[in-house]
Design an enzyme around this catalytic site. Structure first.
Site, PDB file in Angstrom:
ATOM      1  N   LYS A   1       0.816  -1.213   0.000  1.00  0.00           N
ATOM      2  CA  LYS A   1       0.000   0.000   0.000  1.00  0.00           C
ATOM      3  C   LYS A   1       0.846   1.259   0.000  1.00  0.00           C
ATOM      4  CE  LYS A   1      -4.471  -1.636   1.518  1.00  0.00           C
ATOM      5  NZ  LYS A   1      -5.567  -1.540   2.486  1.00  0.00           N
TER       6      LYS A   1
ATOM      7  N   LYS B   1     -12.449  -4.585  -6.673  1.00  0.00           N
ATOM      8  CA  LYS B   1     -13.232  -3.459  -7.168  1.00  0.00           C
ATOM      9  C   LYS B   1     -12.397  -2.534  -8.036  1.00  0.00           C
ATOM     10  CE  LYS B   1     -12.185  -0.714  -3.083  1.00  0.00           C
ATOM     11  NZ  LYS B   1     -11.249  -1.533  -2.337  1.00  0.00           N
TER      12      LYS B   1
ATOM     13  N   LYS C   1      -6.511 -11.371  -7.472  1.00  0.00           N
ATOM     14  CA  LYS C   1      -7.811 -11.672  -6.876  1.00  0.00           C
ATOM     15  C   LYS C   1      -8.870 -10.646  -7.307  1.00  0.00           C
ATOM     16  CE  LYS C   1      -7.895  -9.643  -2.252  1.00  0.00           C
ATOM     17  NZ  LYS C   1      -8.206  -9.807  -0.847  1.00  0.00           N
TER      18      LYS C   1
END
Ligand code: TRP
Length: 325
Positions: free
Chosen positions: A108, A193, A190
């Site tokens: 991140k 969104k 995976k």
């Protein structure tokens, strides 16, 4: 049993098959706590109106997926102040070095390099507090969250080592079937969104779902045959996994069912299975979203029940570390 999902995006098929559906099945064996991790979402900038809306819609979708609020404690993380209170204490029992090694922090901070805030760094500590407050035996999570449950165990063991048995040491529970659903257009990553074309949202219309499956990546080998081969045919394997999870059929059964048929026929069969599974969920969630008073009441009651259990653990911790009672 305890778990949570961040209301940072709309729930999708991966959340449903990999998590929520399995949670709903545990209700008779365990005392279950499921929450929306809204505190965690702001480690990445959120649009306030969107976050507010998703926090309510996600509750409606949890219930529509089969999580009965009479049998499970469903709540919003920010409604239970004990989470942030315990997180502060645990911060002082977590090492800078161990947080620096977390893969999600590294990923991140690369992805959001203009906002590497302290919350992103201490994210696992808040998650440890989420878990330890409820003394769960098991924490059902996806493979990507396993490291977070492990650091939670390390923190709990360190704390117990100093103060005695305060926390139960939880086990991660990684679901086998369906635990990893990949993106329809990116079968190597995976379902997420952030790639909406390959992501089937619970609230998608049947036509959207059909369109997304039509465009699903199958394979470049032009073999045009349905065979389970995760390495060489990841797209087909992912579709088979979705189909298998929803129908209960095994991979050999699916291969036999579609023998002689091509990718097109198979993709539309999977699409129809997904449409039938998601339609009742979508309709029920829409009905619930229209009943805000009901959802507010579920949240109110959930916060009350969660606070009661969490408060007991927090008081014990405060006493152990020496805060004057
Ligand atoms: N970090 C989890 C995720 O992104 C969400 C989460 C927050 C969680 N607190 C938790 C999951 C506690 C299980 C238990 O998926």
């Amino acid at each position: 049993m305890l778990s949570g999902i961040q209301p940072s995006g709309d729930l999708h098929l991966g959340n449903y098959l990999g998590a929520i559906r399995n949670w709903a099945e545990r209700v008779n064996e365990y005392e279950c706590y499921y929450f929306m991790a809204d505190l965690h979402t702001i480690t990445v900038r959120q649009e306030p109106a969107e976050l507010r809306k998703r926090s309510l819609n996600q509750l409606a979708q949890y219930i529509a997926c089969g999580l009965d609020p009479e049998k499970n404690v469903l709540f919003l993380q920010s409604h239970v102040p004990a989470h942030t209170q315990l997180a502060w204490v645990l911060n002082c029992y977590t090492m800078f070095g161990e947080l620096s090694r977390m893969t999600q922090f590294k990923d991140k901070s690369a992805k959001y390099s203009n906002n590497i805030n302290a919350g992103l760094f201490t994210y696992p500590v808040l998650m440890a507090a989420d878990i330890l407050l409820y003394q769960p035996d098991y924490v059902p999570v996806g493979e990507d969250q396993k490291q977070h449950v492990e650091i939670c165990r390390d923190i709990a063991q360190r704390f117990n080592g100093i103060y005695g048995d305060v926390f139960k040491i939880p086990e991660p529970l990684i679901a086998k079937t369906g635990s990893r659903i990949y993106g329809l257009t990116t079968p190597d990553a995976k379902m997420s969104k952030s790639v909406p074309d390959g992501c089937v949202f619970l609230m998608d219309s049947p036509d959207d779902i059909r369109r997304k499956f039509k465009r699903a990546v199958t394979d470049s080998d032009r073999e045009n045959c349905i065979r389970y081969d995760k390495v060489n045919k990841p797209g087909v394997a992912n579709l088979m996994n979705i189909y298998s999870t929803l129908t209960g059929k095994s991979m050999p059964e699916i291969e036999a069912e579609f023998a002689g048929g091509g990718y097109g026929e198979f993709k539309s069969a999977v699409a129809e299975t997904v449409v039938s599974a998601l339609s009742p969920i979508r309709e029920e969630a829409q009905r619930l979203i229209a009943d805000k008073a009901y959802l507010d009441e579920v949240y109110r009651k959930g916060a009350e029940q969660a606070s009661y259990v969490a408060g007991k653990t927090l008081r014990k911790v405060y006493k152990k570390v020496g805060f004057y009672q």
